[in-house]
Design a protein around this motif. Structure first.
Motif, PDB file in Angstrom:
ATOM      1  N   ASP A   8       0.834  -1.203   0.000  1.00 39.14           N
ATOM      2  CA  ASP A   8       0.000   0.000   0.000  1.00 39.14           C
ATOM      3  C   ASP A   8       0.870   1.255   0.000  1.00 39.14           C
ATOM      4  OD1 ASP A   8      -2.642   1.332   0.287  1.00 39.14           O
ATOM      5  OD2 ASP A   8      -1.809   1.974   2.205  1.00 39.14           O
ATOM      6  N   ARG A  11       2.185   1.843  -3.487  1.00 38.31           N
ATOM      7  CA  ARG A  11       1.158   2.431  -4.363  1.00 38.31           C
ATOM      8  C   ARG A  11       1.024   3.927  -4.108  1.00 38.31           C
ATOM      9  NH1 ARG A  11      -1.146  -2.806  -3.892  1.00 38.31           N
ATOM     10  NH2 ARG A  11      -2.110  -2.327  -1.893  1.00 38.31           N
ATOM     11  N   GLU A  14       3.768   5.800  -5.918  1.00 43.09           N
ATOM     12  CA  GLU A  14       3.544   5.994  -7.354  1.00 43.09           C
ATOM     13  C   GLU A  14       2.965   7.377  -7.641  1.00 43.09           C
ATOM     14  OE1 GLU A  14       1.210   2.993  -9.155  1.00 43.09           O
ATOM     15  OE2 GLU A  14       2.662   1.397  -8.814  1.00 43.09           O
ATOM     16  N   ARG A  65       6.510  -0.035  -9.656  1.00 44.61           N
ATOM     17  CA  ARG A  65       5.551  -1.012 -10.190  1.00 44.61           C
ATOM     18  C   ARG A  65       6.084  -2.441 -10.036  1.00 44.61           C
ATOM     19  NH1 ARG A  65       1.740   1.325 -13.878  1.00 44.61           N
ATOM     20  NH2 ARG A  65       0.828   3.057 -12.677  1.00 44.61           N
ATOM     21  N   GLN A  68       5.963  -4.076  -6.583  1.00 45.34           N
ATOM     22  CA  GLN A  68       4.653  -4.520  -6.101  1.00 45.34           C
ATOM     23  C   GLN A  68       4.335  -5.968  -6.459  1.00 45.34           C
ATOM     24  OE1 GLN A  68       1.283  -1.697  -6.559  1.00 45.34           O
ATOM     25  NE2 GLN A  68       2.793  -0.244  -7.315  1.00 45.34           N
TER      26      GLN A  68
END
Length: 299
Positions: A8, A11, A14, A65, A68
């Protein structure tokens, strides 16, 4: 649940990389158009500088990315080190830009007479510096909150770009007052700052990739484990960085008379307390051994 929390955070990271990409796309267009229109070499160079920053930010985004991806057969600890590799790539790009700025400034310092750029190009540079400075503040706060190494590298790149724009503005303004040498001198200073920032990111990235770990932080982790009830002493402790996370291997000595269940309880308590106190711990492997001094005395 612990792994999900780390994903999390990535993300959220990002968002910072996307903000940087959008900002650099806008600044590249404005600086290149303004530089050619107002005959400012410094502003054009700054625009190309931002164009390379787009590549660096994309590298960071790709690294986030990839990190993850869930653990697999070849990567049982996950792909978090992709963050560190992304930061390493960003450092190479920054170093290349910094050296280009520095070399170009030295050449310009010994070049012949140049046309005086329009003062409007200086206002474009100052406006760009303020804009990217705001992006820096956003990214550095986000990077600290989620403890993300790649995003922190991107934030440092943002700050370097703000300094580049200020340097360009100083040179352009100096040219208005008959001091054209200020342009290349300011660019040399800015180029040096960019290279220093690139070196800092390169050092921290390679230090992490070679399993280097800060001694002060290791002492803090050791002290936290020693305070857990039931731990007599620590026989050995190792830690390494995995992306923005930490992996720990520790051997603790406990009362030799304890049962297996009681020893396992101490191990569980170490794990839970460490994860609660240090939010960047991804995994902690605890090995419990009997206190050899006590064991020898009882036998």
């Amino acid at each position: 649940m612990r792994i999900l929390n780390h994903y999390d955070k990535i993300r959220q990271g990002e968002k910072g990389a996307l903000v940087s990409i959008c900002a650099y796309l806008l600044l590249t267009a404005v600086k290149l158009v303004g530089g050619y229109w107002y005959v400012s070499e410094a502003l054009v160079a700054d625009g190309f500088n931002n164009m390379t920053d787009i590549i660096a930010s994309v590298a960071v985004l790709i690294g986030l990315r990839i990190s993850q991806k869930p653990p697999d057969k070849d990567h049982p600890y996950g792909h978090f080190r992709a963050e560190t590799i992304a930061a390493l790539i960003a450092s190479f790009i920054m170093a290349t830009v910094g050296m280009q700025v520095f070399i170009g400034a030295v050449r310009s310092l010994f070049a012949g007479e140049r046309p005086v750029p329009d003062l409007a190009s200086a206002w474009i540079s100052l406006g760009a510096a303020a804009f990217i400075g705001g992006v820096y503040l956003y990214n550095v706060r986000l990077a600290k909150r989620i403890n993300n190494q790649a995003l922190m590298a991107a934030a440092k790149d943002n700050m370097s770009d703000a300094l580049v724009s200020i340097g360009a503005a100083v040179g352009i303004i100096g040219a208005q007052f008959g001091m054209p040498w200020l342009d290349p001198v300011a660019a040399m200073v800015v180029g040096g700052i960019i290279c220093k920032t690139a070196w800092d990111i390169f050092y921290s990235s390679t230090h992490a990739l070679t399993d280097g770990f800060d001694e002060e932080q290791l002492r803090e982790l050791r002290a936290s484990i020693e305070r857990v009830q039931g731990v007599r002493t620590i026989k050995d402790i190792k830690a390494r960085v995995h992306g923005s996370n930490v992996l720990i291997d520790v051997i603790v000595l406990v009362d030799a008379q304890l049962s297996l269940i009681e020893s396992h309880r101490i191990s569980d308590e170490i794990e839970s307390k460490m994860e609660a106190k240090h939010n960047n711990i991804l995994s902690i492997h605890v090995h419990v051994e009997p206190d050899s001094v006590q064991w020898a005395g009882s036998s």
